[in-house]
Structure formats: C-alpha cells, structure tokens
Design an enzyme around this catalytic site. Structure first.
Site, PDB file in Angstrom:
ATOM      1  CG  LEU A  52      -1.840   1.258   1.298  1.00  0.00           C
ATOM      2  CD1 LEU A  52      -2.796   1.332   0.113  1.00  0.00           C
ATOM      3  CD2 LEU A  52      -2.613   1.266   2.604  1.00  0.00           C
ATOM      4  CE1 TYR A  53       6.198   5.224   1.591  1.00  0.00           C
ATOM      5  CE2 TYR A  53       7.533   3.482   0.595  1.00  0.00           C
ATOM      6  CZ  TYR A  53       7.382   4.793   1.007  1.00  0.00           C
ATOM      7  OH  TYR A  53       8.413   5.684   0.826  1.00  0.00           O
TER       8      TYR A  53
END
Length: 332
Positions: A151-152
């Site tokens: 997700l980063y």
C-alpha cells in the site's frame, strides 16, 4: 533562495534543510512530528536546525490544508520540496489508514497549496517501491510502474499521478524523486541499519529477511542530498527533454531515480555493520516479508544526465559513519 521543505523533522528532510541552511538559503520547515517513531529523535533534529538564523519551523499535519496554504504563502518559497509522508512498507500492512490520510489526503493538500502559490519548481519524494513486481533490472524511469506490491508503494505511485495532473493543469514544473534505500546518520529507527546496530550492541539477534539473498541499491544520505540540491534549479520544461528523459509529453513533469546505482547483497551490508562495530551478529535468517521486493537496482543514466557525476559513498564508509553517529547520540 527561499525554500519550503515538508518533513524537516524526518531523516531526509533534516539533512536537506541543514545543507540548504549551510549554503545560505532561507528554509521554512513544515512537519507534524508524529509518533510513528521516537519523537525525541525528531525533536533533536529540529533543535539542530533551529540553531540556524535562516530556519523557520512550522509544526502541523499535512491534513491541515489551511495551515499548509498559509505557511507556504508566508514562506514566499521559490522552491518547494515535499518529503513529509507516512513511510514504511511493512507498517502499511498494519496501519493502512495512516497512509491514506498522510500520503494521499496530505499530498493533495500540498498540491492545492502549491497551486495557490506557484513556486519555480516542486520536487516531491517518491520511492523505488513503485517498481513493485517489475522483473526488469535495473529499474528505469521509462519502465511501467503499474504493479505495486504494498500500500505504501501504491500511495506513492498515486502521488506521482496526482502531481502530474497538477503539473499539466496549472503549469507547475514538477520532479518526482524515486529514492532507493537511503541510509546514514540520523536515520529512521524502523530501518534495517538502525535496527541491526541497536540489536548487535545490545546482544540481541537480528532478523535477516529473504535468507540474506536480497539486493538493495543503498544510497548514502549525503550523496542523495547532493543530487537533490543539483536538481532543485532544473525545473522541467515541457517540450525540452534531455537524452533518455522521462519528461511528460503533456506537462512540465519528470521522474528521476536517486540511487547509488550499485546494488549490494544484504549480507554484504550486514558484514559492513559487523566490521564497523567490531562485533559479529547473531543472525536469524527469515523468508522474504510481504511487500518487500527481492531486488532493487536503479538505472541512474537520467540522474547523471541532469546532474553530472555524483559522489557515491561505499557502504563500508557510509555504515561506519552511521555507527559513529549512533554511538555518540546514544552514548554507547
């Protein structure tokens, strides 16, 4: 020159602000001083910057859109460098909402503030993680980066797309900086170097992921800052590319890899730490963690085209400098 830097209590933001102040520039720093890691370390960085007459600190979150607009207007910044973010690949699995809030909402607020006060150049931090599942090595800015595996990484790729749209719509010269495994003094406690040094000095075992067979394009902090400083006056101009450019065909926008361009085995990094400490680590080999690529390697041809020859600190020297700082800071 007047420069607005977000994330000045952070690792890279602190080093950039200090370099700019030492060069005689005026710096306004914006940081939320969040508790993602040791707040005392962040306060110590800010205390160091406060010793410079040219530094003004603004404490606030990226989510505070009004404060961002006011701060940027008051700074009268010619250059904006956006480094503040919720960092960390693994933490994004545990606390996804903080990445949505800081990296997506916060960056949208920053772009709106830049829209209201147009600087000569906006530089913003991205990451090598955007290359995600790519198998082609080394990673080039011209490669597709459409398969994030954390997700980063997804939020950072989104930041690139958001910034591109603003560059196109509002003619804001923008450079996205894709950082590759930056390390050095004043680094983040959640990063491998910091954790390894701390564990070895305290007699604890270290977890070596990917069975120690991962490769990383380690980038020493001073080398990274030198690259950023050289890029700052080089705002992209639509229709005026350089050889091998990633310049957008529809906006004054480019992405640039910032890296040493020389991938190292993780175990070689561990050996450098052991040599600097004069101690052998108790190693526990672990499988590759979710969200982590097995290898990162940067094609640095565009970086060299833009900036010329850059220093490249060997990991043995860079790690030794970190260990010296760590011992002094923690008095061990």
């Amino acid at each position: 020159m007047k420069v607005f830097v977000t994330g000045t209590a952070g690792f890279i933001g602190y080093h950039l602000a200090r370099r700019l102040l030492e060069d005689g520039h005026i710096v306004t720093g914006f940081d939320g001083v969040t508790d993602y890691y040791d707040v005392a370390l962040k306060r110590a960085r800010l205390a160091g910057l406060a010793q410079y007459a040219g530094f003004t600190a603004v404490e606030g979150r990226l989510e505070d859109a009004d404060l961002l607009v006011r701060s940027l207007q008051q700074a009268e910044a010619e250059i904006v460098v956006h480094l503040a973010a919720q960092a960390g690949v693994r933490y994004s699995i545990e606390q996804p909402q903080s990445y949505i809030s800081a990296n997506l909402v916060g960056t949208a607020n920053l772009l709106e503030a830049v829209r209201a006060h147009k600087p000569n150049h906006l530089l913003a931090a991205s990451t090598s993680s955007v290359y995600g599942g790519n198998s082609k090595i080394p990673f080039s800015e011209l490669d597709a980066a459409d398969a994030p595996i954390s997700l980063y990484a997804a939020t950072k790729k989104s930041n690139e797309a958001m910034a591109h749209s603003y560059a196109h719509l509002f003619d804001i010269p923008t450079t996205m900086l894709r950082f590759f495994t930056v390390y050095g003094p004043w680094g983040r406690p959640d990063m491998a170097l910091f954790k390894f040094v701390s564990a070895i000095l305290e007699g604890r075992p270290i977890d070596v992921y990917g069975q120690g067979e991962m490769r990383r394009d380690f980038t020493y902090i001073d080398d990274l800052i030198e690259a950023i400083v050289r890029i700052m006056p080089l705002g992209p101009v639509q229709g005026v590319p350089v050889p091998g450019d990633s310049l957008s065909p529809v906006a004054p926008f480019r992405v640039v890899n910032l890296a040493g361009g020389h991938p190292e085995l993780l175990m070689d990094f561990v050996h450098a730490i052991e040599a600097a400490l004069g101690q052998t680590a108790d190693r526990r080999f672990q499988p590759l963690q979710a969200g982590d690529p097995r290898e990162t390697a940067a094609d640095t041809a565009l970086l060299q085209q833009l900036t010329g020859s850059l220093p490249r600190t060997p990991i043995e020297i860079g790690v030794a400098k970190f260990v010296t700082w760590y011992r002094q800071y923690y008095r061990v």
